[in-house]
Design an enzyme around this catalytic site. Structure first.
Site, short mmCIF file in Angstrom:
data_model
loop_
_atom_site.label_atom_id
_atom_site.label_comp_id
_atom_site.label_asym_id
_atom_site.label_seq_id
_atom_site.Cartn_x
_atom_site.Cartn_y
_atom_site.Cartn_z
N GLY A 10 22.15 -19.27 -82.25
CA GLY A 10 20.76 -19.63 -82.53
C GLY A 10 19.80 -18.63 -81.92
CB SER A 11 17.92 -15.89 -83.15
OG SER A 11 17.56 -16.21 -84.49
N GLY A 12 16.41 -19.04 -82.04
CA GLY A 12 15.11 -19.67 -81.88
C GLY A 12 14.59 -19.48 -80.47
CG PHE A 13 10.82 -21.19 -79.25
CD1 PHE A 13 10.04 -20.06 -79.13
CD2 PHE A 13 10.40 -22.20 -80.11
CE1 PHE A 13 8.86 -19.93 -79.85
CE2 PHE A 13 9.22 -22.08 -80.83
CZ PHE A 13 8.45 -20.94 -80.70
N GLY A 14 15.09 -21.14 -77.66
CA GLY A 14 16.08 -21.25 -76.60
C GLY A 14 17.05 -20.09 -76.59
CB VAL A 78 28.35 -21.36 -86.04
CG1 VAL A 78 29.35 -22.13 -85.17
CG2 VAL A 78 28.02 -20.02 -85.40
CD GLU A 170 -0.47 -28.63 -85.41
OE1 GLU A 170 -0.84 -28.36 -84.25
OE2 GLU A 170 0.64 -28.31 -85.86
CG ASP A 299 14.46 -29.41 -80.91
OD1 ASP A 299 13.85 -29.85 -79.92
OD2 ASP A 299 13.90 -28.85 -81.87
#
Length: 428
Positions: A10-14, A78, A170, A299
């Site tokens: 995973g290349s998100g925030f974490g 994966v 939003e 998450d």
């Protein structure tokens, strides 16, 4: 010398925070993601509502990590984790061995047992989701321009958002402003300002995680903008013609889901029991019970804070989790095997309401109105990856603020026009 191999999924925030925090450590890092970009998800709704383009909130991962020779980036999906063999299994059957594993796979939409609703009410988690929603919104106005039946035209100009958390609020504010300001005067058969935006929430408040006074301000601001807000109403059906809530039928050509999420299948990969949202129940140091070499962040994990409340599923929590996992790995490599519990520090909650108002809860202070909107904007610009994007987003917002016009109103992603092959021309 064989380096300790850290695999990050995973290349998100974490995931990105973990990779960056491992810089300088005696490790080799492999970052795996099924997409080639890091996405600044808090501004995804602005792509969906034609305020920003995709390139302004996303960056190629290879570009971000180009100066890190110890990091290998793989574009792959994966499908599992072999915990006994300490290897990640990819879609093509290949395996990537690890010494330490960080799972930062995020979350996806949850339809509470009604997965069949997804085809009629898309959620907003990826760039593909955002551009699909943008296309749907803009095509609804185009179809309404040609529709002569008043009832069908009204359905085309009705936009329903299910869920009044930050994303729902939003979206509602942005869509009503798109219709009443940006598109004003651009059609001949319809008045875009007659569009109806309906925000449906099963709870008693919008922005339930905010303090009641901020929720009340948000509700009033939405209604002042022209958004119809339905509280305490549970949606019981979603189909191609609209929704049913509170026993009432509402015809709408566009329905957007913002009501809930569930974790990625990481718990299934690891063979552990998930919580109700599919998240992995981790140890205090974010490791998987029985597998101290595997960390789960963001998450994908569930863990409680000191006050007993769960760590919220926000980008900053994922960042802090990724940094913590990296810190534990570095400490272990230095010979420190003592337990290091994760301590989440909540920076605050933010949500914008249209282009001139927002609400912010920092805990020690609450802001609302145009001051909060400026703070919200500056905070989001600050956390963008590079200077080019900061300038581009700032200029786009300034233009929208002054003129009301949105520059990303292109209808794309449709099928390419099929043309007959060119016939060979022969001379007589």
């Amino acid at each position: 010398m064989i380096r300790h191999h850290v695999v990050i999924i995973g290349s998100g925030f974490g995931g990105l925070a973990a990779a960056q925090a491992l810089e300088g450590a005696e490790v080799a890092v492999t970052l795996i993601d099924r997409r080639n970009h890091h996405l600044f998800q808090p501004l995804l709704y602005q792509v969906a509502t034609a305020a920003l383009s995709t390139s302004e909130i996303a960056w190629p991962v290879r570009h971000i990590l180009r100066k890190r020779p110890e990091v290998t980036t793989l574009l792959a999906t994966v499908t599992g984790v072999d915990t006994s063999g300490k290897a990640v299994v990819l879609e093509d059957g290949s395996r990537v061995a690890y010494d330490s594993l960080i799972l930062a796979t995020g979350a996806r939409h949850a339809y509470f047992g009604h997965d069949d609703w997804e085809q009629f009410a898309p959620g907003l988690k990826t760039l593909e989701d955002a551009t699909t929603i943008r296309r749907t919104l803009l095509l609804a106005f185009e179809a309404a321009e040609r529709e002569t039946d008043p009832q069908k035209r009204q359905a085309l100009l009705t936009f329903v958002i299910i869920g009044a958390g930050p994303t729902g609020v939003e979206l509602a504010g942005a869509i009503i402003e798109l219709a009443r300001v940006t598109l004003r005067g651009q059609f001949r058969s319809i008045q875009p300002g007659e569009a109806r935006v309906v925000l449906i929430e099963g709870g008693k408040r919008v922005l339930a995680n905010f303090k009641p006074e901020l929720s009340d301000y948000t509700l009033k601001s939405l209604r002042d903008l022209g958004v119809t807000v339905e509280l305490g109403e549970v949606v019981s059906a979603v189909d191609a013609q609209g929704v049913v809530y509170g026993g009432k039928r509402l015809d709408a050509a566009t329905v957007i889901w913002a009501a809930g999420v569930e974790a990625s299948p990481a718990a299934r990969w690891l063979g552990v029991e998930p919580d109700r949202a599919g998240r992995v129940k981790v140890e205090p140091d974010l490791t998987v019970p029985g597998h101290p070499e595997i960390f789960v962040v963001g998450d994908t994990a569930t863990i409680t804070m000191v006050d007993g409340k769960p760590v919220p599923g926000v980008g900053d929590a994922a960042k802090q989790g990724g940094k913590h996992a990296a810190a534990v790995i570095r400490a272990r490599l230095a010979g420190d095997t003592a337990s290091q519990p994760f301590r989440y520090k909540h920076a605050g909650d933010l949500a914008t309401i249209g282009k001139r108002a927002a609400v912010i809860d920092f805990g020690w202070i609450q802001l609302k109105g145009w001051i909060a909107w400026w703070v919200w904007g500056l905070a989001h610009i600050y956390f963008l990856i590079d200077t080019k994007n900061r300038l581009a987003v700032a200029l786009s917002w300034l233009w929208i603020y002054l003129s009301g016009q949105r520059s990303a109103r292109l209808i794309t992603q449709g099928e390419a026009e099929k043309k007959a092959p060119l016939k060979e021309v022969t001379e007589p």
